[in-house]
Design a protein around this motif. Structure first.
Motif, mmCIF file in Angstrom:
data_model
loop_
_atom_site.group_PDB
_atom_site.id
_atom_site.type_symbol
_atom_site.label_atom_id
_atom_site.label_comp_id
_atom_site.label_asym_id
_atom_site.label_seq_id
_atom_site.Cartn_x
_atom_site.Cartn_y
_atom_site.Cartn_z
ATOM 1 N N HIS A 97 0.814 -1.214 0.000
ATOM 2 C CA HIS A 97 0.000 0.000 0.000
ATOM 3 C C HIS A 97 0.851 1.269 0.000
ATOM 4 O O HIS A 97 0.336 2.376 0.203
ATOM 5 C CB HIS A 97 -0.938 0.004 1.206
ATOM 6 N N GLY A 98 2.161 1.085 -0.196
ATOM 7 C CA GLY A 98 3.036 2.242 -0.290
ATOM 8 C C GLY A 98 3.496 2.804 1.033
ATOM 9 O O GLY A 98 4.020 3.920 1.090
ATOM 10 N N TRP A 99 3.317 2.054 2.119
ATOM 11 C CA TRP A 99 3.749 2.525 3.433
ATOM 12 C C TRP A 99 5.250 2.332 3.599
ATOM 13 O O TRP A 99 5.854 1.448 2.984
ATOM 14 C CB TRP A 99 3.064 1.751 4.548
ATOM 15 N N LYS A 100 5.843 3.123 4.483
ATOM 16 C CA LYS A 100 7.206 2.880 4.942
ATOM 17 C C LYS A 100 7.134 2.073 6.228
ATOM 18 O O LYS A 100 6.322 2.370 7.116
ATOM 19 C CB LYS A 100 7.956 4.184 5.179
ATOM 20 N N VAL A 101 7.972 1.061 6.328
ATOM 21 C CA VAL A 101 7.922 0.103 7.440
ATOM 22 C C VAL A 101 9.238 0.124 8.204
ATOM 23 O O VAL A 101 10.320 0.200 7.609
ATOM 24 C CB VAL A 101 7.648 -1.321 6.909
ATOM 25 N N GLY A 102 9.154 0.042 9.521
ATOM 26 C CA GLY A 102 10.330 -0.118 10.360
ATOM 27 C C GLY A 102 10.314 -1.475 11.044
ATOM 28 O O GLY A 102 9.246 -1.980 11.403
ATOM 29 N N VAL A 103 11.492 -2.070 11.190
ATOM 30 C CA VAL A 103 11.634 -3.360 11.885
ATOM 31 C C VAL A 103 12.792 -3.250 12.867
ATOM 32 O O VAL A 103 13.893 -2.832 12.482
ATOM 33 C CB VAL A 103 11.908 -4.519 10.910
ATOM 34 N N VAL A 104 12.537 -3.603 14.113
ATOM 35 C CA VAL A 104 13.598 -3.712 15.118
ATOM 36 C C VAL A 104 13.518 -5.115 15.707
ATOM 37 O O VAL A 104 12.463 -5.522 16.205
ATOM 38 C CB VAL A 104 13.459 -2.656 16.232
ATOM 39 N N VAL B 38 7.469 -3.008 13.318
ATOM 40 C CA VAL B 38 7.507 -4.377 13.839
ATOM 41 C C VAL B 38 8.582 -4.447 14.913
ATOM 42 O O VAL B 38 9.759 -4.184 14.637
ATOM 43 C CB VAL B 38 7.805 -5.398 12.723
ATOM 44 N N LEU B 39 8.195 -4.797 16.125
ATOM 45 C CA LEU B 39 9.133 -4.971 17.243
ATOM 46 C C LEU B 39 9.230 -6.468 17.521
ATOM 47 O O LEU B 39 8.514 -7.019 18.351
ATOM 48 C CB LEU B 39 8.661 -4.175 18.462
ATOM 49 N N ASP B 40 10.125 -7.096 16.789
ATOM 50 C CA ASP B 40 10.219 -8.549 16.778
ATOM 51 C C ASP B 40 10.926 -9.064 18.024
ATOM 52 O O ASP B 40 12.062 -8.657 18.319
ATOM 53 C CB ASP B 40 10.974 -8.986 15.514
ATOM 54 N N VAL C 74 4.035 -6.229 18.033
ATOM 55 C CA VAL C 74 5.028 -6.778 18.954
ATOM 56 C C VAL C 74 4.925 -8.300 18.912
ATOM 57 O O VAL C 74 3.821 -8.848 19.015
ATOM 58 C CB VAL C 74 4.781 -6.279 20.390
ATOM 59 N N THR C 75 6.064 -8.980 18.780
ATOM 60 C CA THR C 75 6.031 -10.440 18.732
ATOM 61 C C THR C 75 6.812 -11.042 19.900
ATOM 62 O O THR C 75 7.582 -10.367 20.569
ATOM 63 C CB THR C 75 6.613 -10.981 17.404
ATOM 64 N N GLY C 76 6.603 -12.333 20.097
ATOM 65 C CA GLY C 76 7.338 -13.079 21.106
ATOM 66 C C GLY C 76 6.419 -13.786 22.089
ATOM 67 O O GLY C 76 5.303 -13.346 22.345
ATOM 68 N N ARG C 77 6.905 -14.886 22.624
ATOM 69 C CA ARG C 77 6.151 -15.651 23.610
ATOM 70 C C ARG C 77 5.953 -14.864 24.893
ATOM 71 O O ARG C 77 6.678 -13.921 25.182
ATOM 72 C CB ARG C 77 6.891 -16.952 23.950
ATOM 73 N N ASN C 78 4.984 -15.321 25.676
ATOM 74 C CA ASN C 78 4.802 -14.846 27.053
ATOM 75 C C ASN C 78 4.628 -13.337 27.140
ATOM 76 O O ASN C 78 5.294 -12.666 27.937
ATOM 77 C CB ASN C 78 5.978 -15.295 27.939
ATOM 78 N N ALA C 79 3.737 -12.794 26.328
ATOM 79 C CA ALA C 79 3.449 -11.359 26.414
ATOM 80 C C ALA C 79 2.984 -11.011 27.824
ATOM 81 O O ALA C 79 2.176 -11.726 28.425
ATOM 82 C CB ALA C 79 2.383 -10.974 25.395
ATOM 83 N N LYS C 80 3.491 -9.918 28.347
ATOM 84 C CA LYS C 80 3.129 -9.487 29.689
ATOM 85 C C LYS C 80 1.660 -9.055 29.730
ATOM 86 O O LYS C 80 1.159 -8.438 28.788
ATOM 87 C CB LYS C 80 4.017 -8.325 30.120
ATOM 88 N N PRO C 81 0.951 -9.360 30.819
ATOM 89 C CA PRO C 81 -0.461 -8.966 30.921
ATOM 90 C C PRO C 81 -0.685 -7.470 30.716
ATOM 91 O O PRO C 81 -1.691 -7.061 30.139
ATOM 92 C CB PRO C 81 -0.839 -9.403 32.341
ATOM 93 N N GLU C 82 0.251 -6.650 31.169
ATOM 94 C CA GLU C 82 0.109 -5.207 31.005
ATOM 95 C C GLU C 82 0.141 -4.810 29.530
ATOM 96 O O GLU C 82 -0.583 -3.895 29.106
ATOM 97 C CB GLU C 82 1.217 -4.468 31.766
ATOM 98 N N LEU C 83 0.974 -5.485 28.745
ATOM 99 C CA LEU C 83 1.035 -5.202 27.312
ATOM 100 C C LEU C 83 -0.228 -5.709 26.622
ATOM 101 O O LEU C 83 -0.782 -5.029 25.746
ATOM 102 C CB LEU C 83 2.276 -5.857 26.698
ATOM 103 N N VAL C 84 -0.687 -6.863 27.015
ATOM 104 C CA VAL C 84 -1.930 -7.406 26.462
ATOM 105 C C VAL C 84 -3.090 -6.456 26.737
ATOM 106 O O VAL C 84 -3.920 -6.187 25.862
ATOM 107 C CB VAL C 84 -2.210 -8.803 27.049
#
Length: 205
Positions: A63-70, A134-136, A167-177
């Motif tokens: 869609h023509g967006w600029k994307v960041g990945v860390v 994307v915060l991998d 945000v990706t990764g196992r065991n997401a913290k309840p506060e982030l959820v």
């Protein structure tokens, strides 16, 4: 004759779909927000969290967006998705981890790497050209307390209103959820690793 029963089946199906469409149309009409930067979380023990995030990045580029990945914690892996997304352009990719915690075996290094990655993430959040970030594997840094959870949740909550973050990764913290707009949990049903199959090019990286 078979025309009667067949026509009855077709009529019942049409009536059922008409009712379903009316329900769907009413639900869509009830949504008042047309655009909103979303905080999305991909978590759970199943495979596919990062894969789904990079699929979203591909859609955004379309869609023509600029994307960041860390990338947090994965070390200097050269993955297929990075090579492909960078070829498409408009991607600012930063792999700033030191590898998995069991590889570094050095908490101070892990914390320093997580801080470098988080500082870059904040920089990209402030870039008005970035539409999707994307915060991998950020969840892993939060799980091992390499970053202050309250700081991260507060900063994500204060992002500009048109920025989407996943945000990706196992065991997401309840506060982030709790802070997220969308949370998807990947459920592990079966994994080839358990049968002795190592990570493969084109599948895991």
């Amino acid at each position: 004759m078979t025309d009667g029963p067949e026509n009855d089946d077709a009529r019942r199906h049409r009536e059922k779909m008409e009712k379903r469409k009316a329900v769907q149309d009413a639900e869509v009409a009830g949504k008042a927000i047309s655009e909103k930067g979303l905080l999305m979380v991909h978590t759970g023990p199943g495979k596919g969290k990062s894969t789904a995030a990079f699929g979203l990045a591909l859609r955004a580029l379309g869609h023509g967006w600029k994307v960041g990945v860390v990338q947090f914690g994965k070390g200097q892996w050269r993955s297929g998705e990075r090579d492909m997304l960078e070829k498409l352009g408009a991607v600012s990719w930063h792999t700033l981890g030191e590898g998995f915690t069991w590889e570094t075996q050095d908490r101070a290094r892990d914390e320093a790497a997580a801080r470098r990655a988080w500082d870059k993430a904040c920089e990209l959040m402030d870039d008005p050209e970035i539409r999707l970030l994307v915060l991998d594997e950020l969840n892993i840094s939060l799980r091992y307390e390499h970053l202050p959870l309250a700081e991260v949740v507060a900063r994500l909550g204060a992002r500009r209103p048109d920025l989407h973050v996943v945000v990706t990764g196992r065991n997401a913290k309840p506060e982030l959820v709790a802070a997220a707009d969308l949370v998807t949990e990947m459920t592990l049903v079966k994994h080839h690793f358990a049968a002795g199959v190592k990570a493969q090019e084109g599948i895991e990286f």
